[in-house]
Design an enzyme around this catalytic site. Sequence first.
Site, mmCIF file in Angstrom:
data_model
loop_
_atom_site.group_PDB
_atom_site.id
_atom_site.type_symbol
_atom_site.label_atom_id
_atom_site.label_comp_id
_atom_site.label_asym_id
_atom_site.label_seq_id
_atom_site.Cartn_x
_atom_site.Cartn_y
_atom_site.Cartn_z
ATOM 1 N N ARG A 17 32.253 14.195 39.044
ATOM 2 C CA ARG A 17 33.048 15.053 39.921
ATOM 3 C C ARG A 17 34.545 14.799 39.717
ATOM 4 N NH1 ARG A 17 37.195 15.156 43.561
ATOM 5 N NH2 ARG A 17 36.461 13.173 44.429
ATOM 6 N N ASP A 18 35.035 13.658 40.148
ATOM 7 C CA ASP A 18 36.474 13.388 40.088
ATOM 8 C C ASP A 18 36.959 13.268 38.650
ATOM 9 O OD1 ASP A 18 39.022 12.911 40.882
ATOM 10 O OD2 ASP A 18 38.641 11.026 41.892
ATOM 11 N N HIS A 209 39.214 3.712 46.667
ATOM 12 C CA HIS A 209 39.257 4.660 45.548
ATOM 13 C C HIS A 209 40.653 4.563 44.929
ATOM 14 C CE1 HIS A 209 38.180 8.630 43.627
ATOM 15 N NE2 HIS A 209 39.501 8.691 43.549
ATOM 16 N N HIS A 211 43.420 4.843 41.614
ATOM 17 C CA HIS A 211 43.776 5.440 40.333
ATOM 18 C C HIS A 211 44.687 4.464 39.593
ATOM 19 C CE1 HIS A 211 42.437 9.796 40.741
ATOM 20 N NE2 HIS A 211 42.038 9.214 41.869
ATOM 21 N N CYS A 242 43.890 14.205 40.373
ATOM 22 C CA CYS A 242 43.924 15.300 41.340
ATOM 23 C C CYS A 242 44.669 16.492 40.746
ATOM 24 C CB CYS A 242 44.612 14.841 42.626
ATOM 25 S SG CYS A 242 44.818 16.144 43.849
ATOM 26 N N ASN A 251 41.132 7.830 37.282
ATOM 27 C CA ASN A 251 40.625 6.776 38.147
ATOM 28 C C ASN A 251 40.609 5.455 37.397
ATOM 29 O OD1 ASN A 251 39.154 8.337 40.591
ATOM 30 N ND2 ASN A 251 38.890 9.496 38.709
#
Length: 308
Positions: A17-18, A209, A211, A242, A251
Amino acid sequence: MITDFSETLIVQEVSPRDGLQIEPTWVETVDKIALIDQLSLAGFSRIEAGSFVSPKAIPALRDGEEVFKGITRQPGVIYVALIPNLKGAQRALASSADELNLVMSASQTHNLANMRMRCEDSLAAFGEIVHYVGGTQVRLNGSIATSFGCPFEGKIDEDRVLQIVEAYQELGIQGITLADTTGMANPRQVDRLVRRVLQRVSPTDLTLHFHNTRGLGLCNVLAAYEAGARRFDAALGGLGGCPFAPGASGNICTEDLVNLCDEIGIHTGVDLPLLLKLSRGLPALLGHEVPGQLAKAGRNCDLHPTPS
């Protein structure tokens, strides 16, 4: 200093997903499914398998239903879907997602850019989702984007983050994620905020979470671990970013994180050789190199022949 590495660090994989949401090249649905099926064998307890946002907003993930219905689910693995609103929740439940990840920014400006609404409107929408999901076995997680800093507003007041944590809990959202959306956190800041949040949230319900935008991702992991956090998101190959934040980059890299834990004696239960195999296949899948370092350098135990 960290003196006890005996506890487990739980790595939660978010690359499907990310990681893929910002990719300019379309990844075929069958390839997404194959990637998730391989990750499902690597020892993760959670995999963020996709999202149910508007295809116009995130075209790279417009096949959420097909992905969730096509994966081979492994016992003990929770398959997570990111959702923006009630319609997304309805689509996710129809596709048998195990957990829904709701996202709101601590920054009003970033929430307007990312979600197209003010924070108070996001919270109201979350209340509708909580009511809709009530009575099912589906778990809810509330992520707080820009918890450590916003590319538009700068530093975020810690009290603001704590207020959102409490608002999530009042709604009935079980899990909390503190997200460093554009890699603005530093270890001392992480230590301080994590300790404050853990006064309100159990370590089993808190995820960090990070990055690696400014190279501090793994430093921040260790700071959060020392402060008592035990769950961390990471993306294979260091993918991600993002789409609605200037300067966003990937990430923290899953295999780099697992390797760090292996080197200093923190148990993860994740199959590092399998991760390296999958990561080394990403450039062919995506058409470009990826940021992860371990897949390029190899592990410390991967020795080379003595020069003649």
